[in-house]
Design a protein around this motif. Structure first.
Motif, mmCIF file in Angstrom:
data_model
loop_
_atom_site.group_PDB
_atom_site.id
_atom_site.type_symbol
_atom_site.label_atom_id
_atom_site.label_comp_id
_atom_site.label_asym_id
_atom_site.label_seq_id
_atom_site.Cartn_x
_atom_site.Cartn_y
_atom_site.Cartn_z
ATOM 1 N N ALA A 622 -113.408 -35.409 -65.167
ATOM 2 C CA ALA A 622 -114.410 -35.146 -64.132
ATOM 3 C C ALA A 622 -115.247 -36.389 -63.856
ATOM 4 C CB ALA A 622 -115.294 -33.981 -64.562
ATOM 5 N N MET A 623 -115.600 -37.114 -64.917
ATOM 6 C CA MET A 623 -116.405 -38.326 -64.733
ATOM 7 C C MET A 623 -115.609 -39.410 -64.004
ATOM 8 S SD MET A 623 -119.447 -37.822 -65.718
ATOM 9 C CE MET A 623 -120.072 -39.500 -65.752
ATOM 10 N N ARG A 624 -114.330 -39.571 -64.324
ATOM 11 C CA ARG A 624 -113.506 -40.561 -63.618
ATOM 12 C C ARG A 624 -113.416 -40.212 -62.138
ATOM 13 N NH1 ARG A 624 -110.316 -40.527 -68.421
ATOM 14 N NH2 ARG A 624 -108.923 -38.948 -67.524
ATOM 15 N N TYR A 625 -113.237 -38.917 -61.868
ATOM 16 C CA TYR A 625 -113.150 -38.505 -60.466
ATOM 17 C C TYR A 625 -114.484 -38.717 -59.761
ATOM 18 C CZ TYR A 625 -112.722 -35.538 -56.351
ATOM 19 O OH TYR A 625 -112.725 -35.057 -55.062
ATOM 20 N N LEU A 626 -115.593 -38.383 -60.436
ATOM 21 C CA LEU A 626 -116.916 -38.576 -59.845
ATOM 22 C C LEU A 626 -117.172 -40.057 -59.568
ATOM 23 C CD1 LEU A 626 -119.637 -37.342 -59.003
ATOM 24 C CD2 LEU A 626 -120.386 -37.574 -61.377
ATOM 25 N N SER A 627 -116.753 -40.899 -60.521
ATOM 26 C CA SER A 627 -116.933 -42.341 -60.336
ATOM 27 C C SER A 627 -116.150 -42.838 -59.128
ATOM 28 C CB SER A 627 -116.484 -43.081 -61.594
ATOM 29 O OG SER A 627 -116.536 -44.475 -61.406
ATOM 30 N N GLU A 628 -114.893 -42.399 -59.009
ATOM 31 C CA GLU A 628 -114.080 -42.837 -57.873
ATOM 32 C C GLU A 628 -114.638 -42.298 -56.567
ATOM 33 O OE1 GLU A 628 -109.534 -42.111 -56.464
ATOM 34 O OE2 GLU A 628 -109.844 -43.289 -58.289
ATOM 35 N N LEU A 654 -121.898 -29.501 -61.814
ATOM 36 C CA LEU A 654 -121.112 -28.685 -62.753
ATOM 37 C C LEU A 654 -120.971 -29.360 -64.116
ATOM 38 C CD1 LEU A 654 -118.280 -27.495 -60.336
ATOM 39 C CD2 LEU A 654 -120.054 -26.055 -61.358
ATOM 40 N N ILE A 655 -120.954 -30.683 -64.129
ATOM 41 C CA ILE A 655 -120.734 -31.415 -65.382
ATOM 42 C C ILE A 655 -121.866 -31.166 -66.376
ATOM 43 C CG2 ILE A 655 -120.630 -33.708 -66.420
ATOM 44 C CD1 ILE A 655 -119.050 -34.630 -63.970
ATOM 45 N N GLN A 656 -123.110 -31.268 -65.903
ATOM 46 C CA GLN A 656 -124.230 -31.170 -66.840
ATOM 47 C C GLN A 656 -124.345 -29.797 -67.504
ATOM 48 O OE1 GLN A 656 -126.111 -33.855 -67.898
ATOM 49 N NE2 GLN A 656 -126.577 -32.309 -69.449
ATOM 50 N N PRO A 657 -124.270 -28.675 -66.751
ATOM 51 C CA PRO A 657 -124.333 -27.381 -67.448
ATOM 52 C C PRO A 657 -123.147 -27.141 -68.378
ATOM 53 C CG PRO A 657 -123.932 -27.074 -65.099
ATOM 54 C CD PRO A 657 -124.296 -28.501 -65.282
ATOM 55 N N MET A 658 -121.992 -27.735 -68.047
ATOM 56 C CA MET A 658 -120.867 -27.624 -68.974
ATOM 57 C C MET A 658 -121.210 -28.327 -70.286
ATOM 58 S SD MET A 658 -116.850 -28.801 -68.638
ATOM 59 C CE MET A 658 -117.196 -30.541 -68.897
ATOM 60 N N LEU A 659 -121.771 -29.514 -70.184
ATOM 61 C CA LEU A 659 -122.159 -30.253 -71.387
ATOM 62 C C LEU A 659 -123.241 -29.510 -72.162
ATOM 63 C CD1 LEU A 659 -122.242 -33.913 -70.021
ATOM 64 C CD2 LEU A 659 -120.531 -32.888 -71.532
ATOM 65 N N ALA A 699 -116.029 -25.337 -66.471
ATOM 66 C CA ALA A 699 -114.807 -26.143 -66.484
ATOM 67 C C ALA A 699 -113.831 -25.669 -65.417
ATOM 68 C CB ALA A 699 -114.160 -26.085 -67.864
ATOM 69 N N ASP A 700 -113.686 -24.357 -65.282
ATOM 70 C CA ASP A 700 -112.773 -23.832 -64.267
ATOM 71 C C ASP A 700 -113.293 -24.119 -62.861
ATOM 72 O OD1 ASP A 700 -111.251 -22.950 -66.347
ATOM 73 O OD2 ASP A 700 -111.565 -20.807 -66.000
ATOM 74 N N ALA A 701 -114.619 -24.113 -62.715
ATOM 75 C CA ALA A 701 -115.186 -24.484 -61.416
ATOM 76 C C ALA A 701 -114.902 -25.955 -61.114
ATOM 77 C CB ALA A 701 -116.689 -24.223 -61.406
ATOM 78 N N LEU A 702 -114.940 -26.799 -62.138
ATOM 79 C CA LEU A 702 -114.600 -28.214 -61.943
ATOM 80 C C LEU A 702 -113.145 -28.383 -61.522
ATOM 81 C CD1 LEU A 702 -116.461 -29.946 -64.919
ATOM 82 C CD2 LEU A 702 -116.747 -30.471 -62.479
ATOM 83 N N GLU A 703 -112.257 -27.558 -62.081
ATOM 84 C CA GLU A 703 -110.842 -27.663 -61.700
ATOM 85 C C GLU A 703 -110.657 -27.437 -60.205
ATOM 86 O OE1 GLU A 703 -106.456 -25.681 -62.676
ATOM 87 O OE2 GLU A 703 -108.191 -25.161 -63.926
ATOM 88 N N SER A 704 -111.537 -26.611 -59.615
ATOM 89 C CA SER A 704 -111.452 -26.354 -58.177
ATOM 90 C C SER A 704 -111.976 -27.522 -57.349
ATOM 91 C CB SER A 704 -112.259 -25.095 -57.827
ATOM 92 O OG SER A 704 -111.724 -23.958 -58.465
ATOM 93 N N GLU A 705 -112.714 -28.450 -57.970
ATOM 94 C CA GLU A 705 -113.324 -29.558 -57.235
ATOM 95 C C GLU A 705 -112.652 -30.898 -57.503
ATOM 96 O OE1 GLU A 705 -115.654 -29.075 -54.994
ATOM 97 O OE2 GLU A 705 -115.706 -26.935 -55.446
ATOM 98 N N VAL A 706 -112.172 -31.087 -58.723
ATOM 99 C CA VAL A 706 -111.598 -32.385 -59.109
ATOM 100 C C VAL A 706 -110.207 -32.537 -58.501
ATOM 101 C CG1 VAL A 706 -110.782 -33.755 -61.070
ATOM 102 C CG2 VAL A 706 -112.945 -32.500 -61.226
ATOM 103 N N ALA A 707 -109.902 -33.734 -58.017
ATOM 104 C CA ALA A 707 -108.591 -34.000 -57.418
ATOM 105 C C ALA A 707 -107.479 -33.687 -58.414
ATOM 106 C CB ALA A 707 -108.512 -35.448 -56.963
#
Length: 723
Positions: A622-628, A654-659, A699-707
C-alpha cells in the motif's frame, strides 16, 4: 508475490492441460484389491483360525489372541507380495488427524542375513510415544508409554505411495494406565453400549433372534480445490487453512451456476484418480459433484459400519490431499477458506440396524403402526433434547464457528426435523394414539413421455442441523476437516442412554399388567410430552425461530466454540458417559482440555498471521502504491495537469487505522494471565477475533484501492475461478 510472478502463476495454470485420463478399470477388478478382506483371509488362513476371526468381526465375539500368529503370517505374505517392506499401526489421536508408526518386516539373523518377519505379538500390540500427542494431561513427558492395539473389525490394507508400499493396520491408542488417547476406542465402546441397550428393547418387543446391532455412517465430504501456485503464495492458506484477507470478487456464487454444474476437465481427472485409490482401499465412493461455491466439490460414499466408515473417512481426507498435490492443486478442508463464500461441511448420515431386524430407523409404509421404528425414533428425540448441547460441543472448532449459524449451514441451536409425515405421527402420539400416516403418493408431470414416479411423504429441510431423511438421520453441522468419530460417539451414546430409559419404562409398564402396545404408546407419549420441544420443521435460519427456540422451548444457542466446549465439563454429561460406559470422567476432561487448547492455538496462529501478513506484505504494498500515486500527482502538476487526490487520500486514510488495529491486536495477544481455559477461549472469541476482523476490514478495503500489480496476494478471483 510480485505482479510478474502472479501473471506467471496464472499463465502456468491456464496453460496447464489436465492429465489425460487413464481408461478406467472395471470396478470389480479394482474393488478392495489393496485390502486384506475376509475372502483373502479365508483363502490364506487355517479353517478354524478364519472361523474365529470371522466370528469376532461379524458378531462382535471376543477375539482369540492365540490366532494372531497365523493371521500375522498370512497378512505379511499378502502385503509383501504387493511390495510392502514396512507395516504401520494406524491410529487416530484427539486432533482429528491420522497417525502412524512404521516398522520394517526385517529381522536380522545370527549369521548376518535377514528375513522378513511379522509375528502375532507385533500385530496385536505396538508401542508409540503416549505423551507426544495432545492428551489433556493424561500423559506427561516423563510418563511416555502408550500402546496401539489391533482392531480386527477394521480391515488391514496396503497404502501405495511414490515412495513404496506399507501394510497399514487400524488400531486403538491407549496409555499405559489403560485410558483412551484416541477417537476409535470411545467409538467402539459407544457402539457396544448402543448394541446392548438396543438388543434389550428388541427382545422386549418380542424378538427372539436378535443379531448384534451396529450403527452405520455415510459422510458427505465437501472440499475446495485451489491451484497450488496460488495456495503456495498465501501464507494464510498454508498455515491456517483459510484466507485471512481477501475482498469478494465481483462474481461469487450469487448466480448459483456452480452447484451441480459441469465438472471442469482437470478436476474430473483428479476425481477419477481419487476414486480409483478409494475403490482399491474398499471405500465405497458413490457420488461426486460441484458444490455451491466456485472451486468447491463433494464426494459421498455408501453407508458402512460406523467404525469402518470412520477409518475410511480419515483415509478419504488423506487421499484427497495427497492426490490434489499430484494434479497441481491444494485441497482445502477448512470449513470456511473464503469469507463470504459458501463453506464446507461433512454431513454425517447415521442409522442403526442389524442382520435380523434390518434398519431400525426405517419407518416402512405405515410408520404409525411400526412400534419398533417409533421406539427407536422416540429414543433419538429424547436423546437429542436432553443432550443437544453435547452434539453442538462435538462439532465445535475454531474453523467450524465460521460456518455454523450462517445461511449456508445449520444454526448453532440443535433441533430435529422429522418431515411432515412423521411429525404428524408423533403429534398424534402426544395427543393420545397414532391412527394414520400420510401416504407417499406419486408425482405426475403432465407430460406423457415423462415417467410417473413415487413421491416422498415429506420434504427435506436443509436448515435443520439434525434431519430425518427417509431411513436415517443426517447430522449436518459436522465440520469438513473433522473426524466423524466424535459425532458418532455422541449419537451412539445418547441413543444407548435413551434406549436404556425406554427399556426400563417398558418393563415398569408391563410389570403393572399393561399390554405391550399400550405400554409402547404410554412410553412414547411421555417422550413427546417431555422432549417434543426439540422437533421443529420450519426455517432454522429465521430470527423468529432463534427467539422461539431459546425463550419458549428452552433450547440453548451456543454460538461459538468458547460457549459450546464447556458442555463437556457439565455434570450431566460426565454422568452420561460414565453411566453408559463410553468415557470415564478423566477421559472426558482430557478431551475438553485438548479441544480447548486446539481452539486457542488455532486463533493464536491466525492472529500472528494477520499481524505478519498485514505488516510485511499489505502495508508495504500500500505504501509503495501511495508513493507512486503521490509522485504521479506531483509530476502531473509540474506539467500543468491537475490530478485528483481522492485516490491517494483514500489509501492514506485506510493505512493508518489498519496500523492502529494491528497494534491493538499485537497488544491483545500478549495477555496470558487466564484463570482457566474457559476464560482464555472467551478472550480469544470476544477480543482477539474481533480485532483480527478489524485489521481485515481495512486491508480488504485497501485491496479495492491499490493497483492490481502492487497487490502481494493472489486474489479470490484468481483462486476461485482459475482452474
Amino acid at each position: 508475490m510480485t505482479h510478474e510472478l502472479r501473471v506467471q502463476a496464472v499463465s502456468q495454470v491456464t496453460d496447464r492441460k489436465p492429465q489425460p485420463p487413464k481408461m478406467p478399470q472395471r470396478l470389480e477388478a479394482l474393488w478392495a484389491t489393496d485390502v486384506f478382506t475376509l475372502s483373502k483371509m479365508q483363502a490364506s488362513l487355517p479353517k478354524e483360525v478364519f472361523k474365529s476371526i470371522k466370528n469376532t468381526i461379524q458378531t462382535g465375539g471376543k477375539i482369540d489372541v492365540s490366532v494372531a500368529g497365523a493371521v500375522a503370517a498370512a497378512m505379511k505374505d499378502w502385503a509383501t507380495s504387493k511390495g510392502a517392506l514396512y507395516y504401520a499401526h494406524v491410529f487416530y489421536p484427539m486432533t482429528n488427524a491420522t497417525a502412524e508408526k512404521h516398522d520394517g518386516f526385517i529381522s536380522v539373523q545370527g549369521d548376518g542375513t535377514v528375513i522378513t518377519e511379522f509375528t502375532g505379538k507385533v500385530l496385536v500390540q505396538g508401542e508409540p510415544d503416549g505423551s507426544s500427542f495432545p492428551n489433556g494431561g493424561l500423559r506427561s513427558t516423563f510418563e511416555a508409554r502408550g500402546y496401539t492395539a489391533w482392531d480386527v473389525t477394521s480391515p488391514a490394507y496396503v497404502m501405495e505411495t511414490d515412495n513404496g508400499v506399507t501394510l497399514c493396520i487400524p488400531t486403538v491408542f491407549i496409555s499405559w494406565t489403560g485410558v483412551a488417547l484416541d477417537k476409535k476406542t470411545p467409538l467402539l465402546r459407544s457402539n457396544a453400549a448402543m448394541n446392548k441397550a438396543a438388543t434389550r428393547v428388541l427382545k422386549l418387543l418380542g424378538h427372539t433372534d436378535v443379531a448384534p446391532v451396529n450403527s452405520s455412517c455415510g459422510a458427505e465430504q465437501e472440499y475446495f480445490l485451489v491451484d497450488a501456485h496460488f495456495a503456495h503464495s498465501r501464507p494464510d492458506l498454508l498455515l491456517a487453512g483459510r484466507t485471512l484477507f481477501g475482498k469478494p470478487p465481483a462474481k461469487g456464487q450469487q448466480f448459483d451456476d456452480h452447484y451441480f454444474g459441469a465438472i471442469p476437465d482437470r478436476v474430473q481427472v483428479f476425481m477419477q484418480d481419487v476414486e480409483e485409490k478409494m475403490y482399491k482401499l474398499g471405500i465405497p465412493a458413490k457420488t461426486r459433484h460441484n458444490e455451491v461455491a466456485p472451486g468447491q466439490f463433494e464426494i459421498a460414499p455408501f453407508f458402512e459400519a460406523a467404525n469402518v466408515a470412520s477409518d475410511h473417512q480419515q483415509l478419504t481426507m488423506t487421499i484427497l490431499k495427497s492426490t490434489a498435490k499430484k494434479h497441481g492443486f491444494a485441497c482445502l478442508l477448512h470449513e470456511k477458506p473464503f469469507a463470504g463464500i459458501n463453506g464446507s461441511g461433512k454431513h454425517v448420515n447415521w442409522s442403526v440396524g442389524n442382520a435380523t431386524q434390518g434398519n431400525l430407523l426405517d419407518p416402512g409404509d405405515t410408520p404409525h403402526a411400526n412400534m419398533q421404528f417409533l421406539l427407536f425414533c422416540g429414543a433419538v428425540i429424547r436423546g437429542l433434547h436432553k443432550y443437544g448441547p453435547l452434539l453442538r460441543a462435538v462439532v465445535a472448532t475454531a474453523s467450524n464457528d465460521h460456518r455454523l449459524g450462517a445461511n449456508e449451514a445449520p444454526p448453532a441451536i440443535i433441533s430435529m426435523y422429522l418431515g411432515t409425515q412423521l411429525e404428524q405421527v408423533f403429534n398424534q402420539i402426544s395427543q393420545g394414539q397414532p391412527t394414520s400416516s400420510a401416504h407417499a403418493g406419486v408425482m405426475e408431470l403432465g407430460v406423457d413421455t415423462l415417467p410417473i414416479f413415487p413421491k416422498d411423504p415429506g420434504d427435506r429441510n436443509r436448515t435443520s442441523p439434525f434431519a430425518f431423511t427417509g431411513n436415517r438421520f443426517e447430522f449436518r453441522a459436522v465440520g469438513s476437516g473433522q473426524s466423524v468419530s466424535g459425532p458418532l460417539v455422541a449419537m451412539n451414546t445418547i441413543l444407548a442412554d435413551s434406549l436404556t430409559w425406554i427399556g426400563d419404562a417398558l418393563e415398569n409398564e408391563m410389570a403393572k399388567g399393561t399390554e405391550l402396545n399400550a405400554a409402547v404408546h404410554t412410553v412414547l407419549k411421555e417422550v413427546m410430552d417431555k422432549h417434543g420441544a426439540v422437533v421443529f420443521g420450519g426455517n432454522g435460519y429465521c430470527e423468529e425461530w432463534h427467539k422461539m427456540a431459546v425463550e419458549e422451548r428452552g433450547l440453548p444457542n451456543l454460538r461459538t466454540t468458547a460457549d459450546a466446549l464447556p458442555v463437556l465439563k457439565a455434570d450431566y454429561i460426565e454422568e452420561l458417559f460414565e453411566r453408559v460406559g463410553v468415557l470415564t470422567p478423566v477421559e472426558l476432561e482430557s478431551r475438553f482440555d485438548v479441544y480447548a487448547e486446539q481452539y486457542i492455538l488455532a486463533i493464536e496462529v491466525e492472529a500472528k498471521l494477520v499481524v505478519s501478513i498485514a505488516k510485511t506484505m499489505i502495508y508495504p504494498a500500500a505504501m509503495r502504491y501511495l508513493s507512486e500515486l503521490s509522485t504521479a500527482i506531483v509530476n502531473a502538476k509540474a506539467i500543468g495537469i491537475e490530478m485528483g487526490k481522492e485516490s491517494a487520500e483514500k489509501v492514506a486514510a485506510l493505512i493508518q487505522p489498519m496500523l492502529d488495529n494491528i497494534s491493538k491486536l499485537s497488544e491483545a495477544m500478549t495477555k496470558h494471565d487466564f484463570a482457566a481455559p474457559e476464560e482464555h477461549m472467551q478472550y480469544s472469541a470476544q477480543t482477539i477475533r474481533p480485532l483480527m476482523d478489524k485489521v481485515r476490514e481495512y486491508a480488504d478495503a485497501l485491496e479495492s484501492e491499490v493497483a492490481d500489480d502492487f497487490w502481494p496476494l493472489p486474489t479470490y478471483q484468481e483462486m476461485l475461478f482459475v482452474k
